[in-house]
Design a protein around this motif. Structure first.
Motif, PDB file in Angstrom:
ATOM      1  N   UNK A  28     -31.121   3.059  15.156  1.00 18.10           N
ATOM      2  CA  UNK A  28     -30.512   2.813  13.861  1.00 18.10           C
ATOM      3  C   UNK A  28     -29.007   2.656  14.013  1.00 18.10           C
ATOM      4  N   UNK A  29     -28.412   1.924  13.070  1.00 19.06           N
ATOM      5  CA  UNK A  29     -26.962   1.757  13.020  1.00 19.06           C
ATOM      6  C   UNK A  29     -26.504   2.038  11.593  1.00 19.06           C
ATOM      7  N   UNK A  30     -25.428   2.793  11.473  1.00 18.32           N
ATOM      8  CA  UNK A  30     -24.857   3.119  10.173  1.00 18.32           C
ATOM      9  C   UNK A  30     -23.425   2.617  10.147  1.00 18.32           C
ATOM     10  N   UNK A  76     -29.837   6.306  18.653  1.00 17.81           N
ATOM     11  CA  UNK A  76     -31.081   5.963  19.339  1.00 17.81           C
ATOM     12  C   UNK A  76     -31.865   7.244  19.596  1.00 17.81           C
ATOM     13  N   UNK A  77     -33.113   7.255  19.135  1.00 13.64           N
ATOM     14  CA  UNK A  77     -34.020   8.362  19.408  1.00 13.64           C
ATOM     15  C   UNK A  77     -35.263   7.795  20.086  1.00 13.64           C
ATOM     16  N   UNK A  78     -36.196   8.659  20.403  1.00  9.76           N
ATOM     17  CA  UNK A  78     -37.440   8.197  21.005  1.00  9.76           C
ATOM     18  C   UNK A  78     -38.237   7.346  20.025  1.00  9.76           C
ATOM     19  N   UNK A  79     -38.043   7.580  18.725  1.00 12.69           N
ATOM     20  CA  UNK A  79     -38.834   6.880  17.715  1.00 12.69           C
ATOM     21  C   UNK A  79     -38.116   5.702  17.068  1.00 12.69           C
ATOM     22  N   UNK A  84     -33.439  13.537  23.968  1.00 11.23           N
ATOM     23  CA  UNK A  84     -34.039  12.362  23.331  1.00 11.23           C
ATOM     24  C   UNK A  84     -33.150  11.759  22.250  1.00 11.23           C
ATOM     25  N   UNK A  85     -31.864  12.086  22.245  1.00 11.79           N
ATOM     26  CA  UNK A  85     -30.940  11.606  21.217  1.00 11.79           C
ATOM     27  C   UNK A  85     -29.693  11.027  21.875  1.00 11.79           C
ATOM     28  N   UNK A  86     -29.330   9.823  21.462  1.00 12.27           N
ATOM     29  CA  UNK A  86     -28.137   9.156  21.975  1.00 12.27           C
ATOM     30  C   UNK A  86     -27.380   8.592  20.775  1.00 12.27           C
ATOM     31  N   UNK A  87     -26.142   9.038  20.589  1.00 11.58           N
ATOM     32  CA  UNK A  87     -25.328   8.577  19.467  1.00 11.58           C
ATOM     33  C   UNK A  87     -24.045   7.986  20.019  1.00 11.58           C
ATOM     34  N   UNK A  88     -23.716   6.786  19.554  1.00 12.37           N
ATOM     35  CA  UNK A  88     -22.482   6.118  19.973  1.00 12.37           C
ATOM     36  C   UNK A  88     -21.640   5.824  18.742  1.00 12.37           C
ATOM     37  N   UNK A  89     -20.352   6.082  18.854  1.00 16.83           N
ATOM     38  CA  UNK A  89     -19.405   5.831  17.780  1.00 16.83           C
ATOM     39  C   UNK A  89     -18.492   4.682  18.178  1.00 16.83           C
ATOM     40  N   UNK A  90     -18.416   3.671  17.321  1.00 20.13           N
ATOM     41  CA  UNK A  90     -17.447   2.586  17.504  1.00 20.13           C
ATOM     42  C   UNK A  90     -16.482   2.630  16.320  1.00 20.13           C
TER      43      UNK A  90
END
Length: 160
Positions: free
Chosen positions: A31-33, A25-28, A12-18
């Motif tokens: 967010x972007x940092x 992105x989570x189920x709830x 349930x967790x998807x993290x992308x680095x640019x």
């Protein structure tokens, strides 16, 4: 959108680095940092939560044993007792043993898992995003964290 330098997926967790941001992105939530606000990234195991859940699970799984003992006492008293109490004792004994068996099987299915979290460290505080380390796709978390740290180092060096 910018090119994705690295990506991590676990249930349930998807993290992308640019080169400029970290998208989570989570189920709830989504967010972007900005990398300028991120001081570091790490992975922690939520051992305290696991120990609490495991203690509760063990108490639940041990609870039905008193029903087996009580059922044995009722069965024994029904077998040894007089004819008018024999059927009642046997029925109560079998009912208690059956209830204990049901509760024992139900509690064994709910054994907790050790969860982990990706911790985003920022000057304003930390953010933790939970995932199951035993789940699919979580094997490459070390590579992902190393890539994020490398990108953060070069970003802060060039923009700091």
């Amino acid at each position: 959108m910018e090119d994705i330098l690295s990506q991590f997926n676990a249930d349930n967790l998807d993290i992308k680095l640019t080169s400029e941001k970290l998208f989570i992105n989570t189920a709830a939530s989504n967010e972007a940092f900005a990398l300028r606000s991120v001081n570091g990234v790490g992975v922690i195991d939520l051992v305290d939560d696991y120990n609490k859940a495991l203690t509760i699970w063990k108490k639940k799984s041990n609870a039905p044993y008193w029903l087996f003992i009580l059922g044995g006492i009722f069965l024994l008293s029904g077998i040894v007792g007089k004819s008018e109490s024999m059927a009642g004792g046997i029925m109560l004994g079998l009912g208690a043993i059956g209830g204990g068996y049901f509760l024992l099987n139900k509690s064994k299915k709910e054994k907790p898992n050790l969860m982990s979290a990706v911790r985003i460290m920022m000057s304003g505080g930390n953010r933790d995003f939970q995932f199951d380390k035993t789940g699919s796709g979580s094997g490459n978390i070390a590579e992902f964290v190393a890539k994020v740290e490398s990108t953060l180092t070069s970003y802060h060096k060039n923009n700091g």
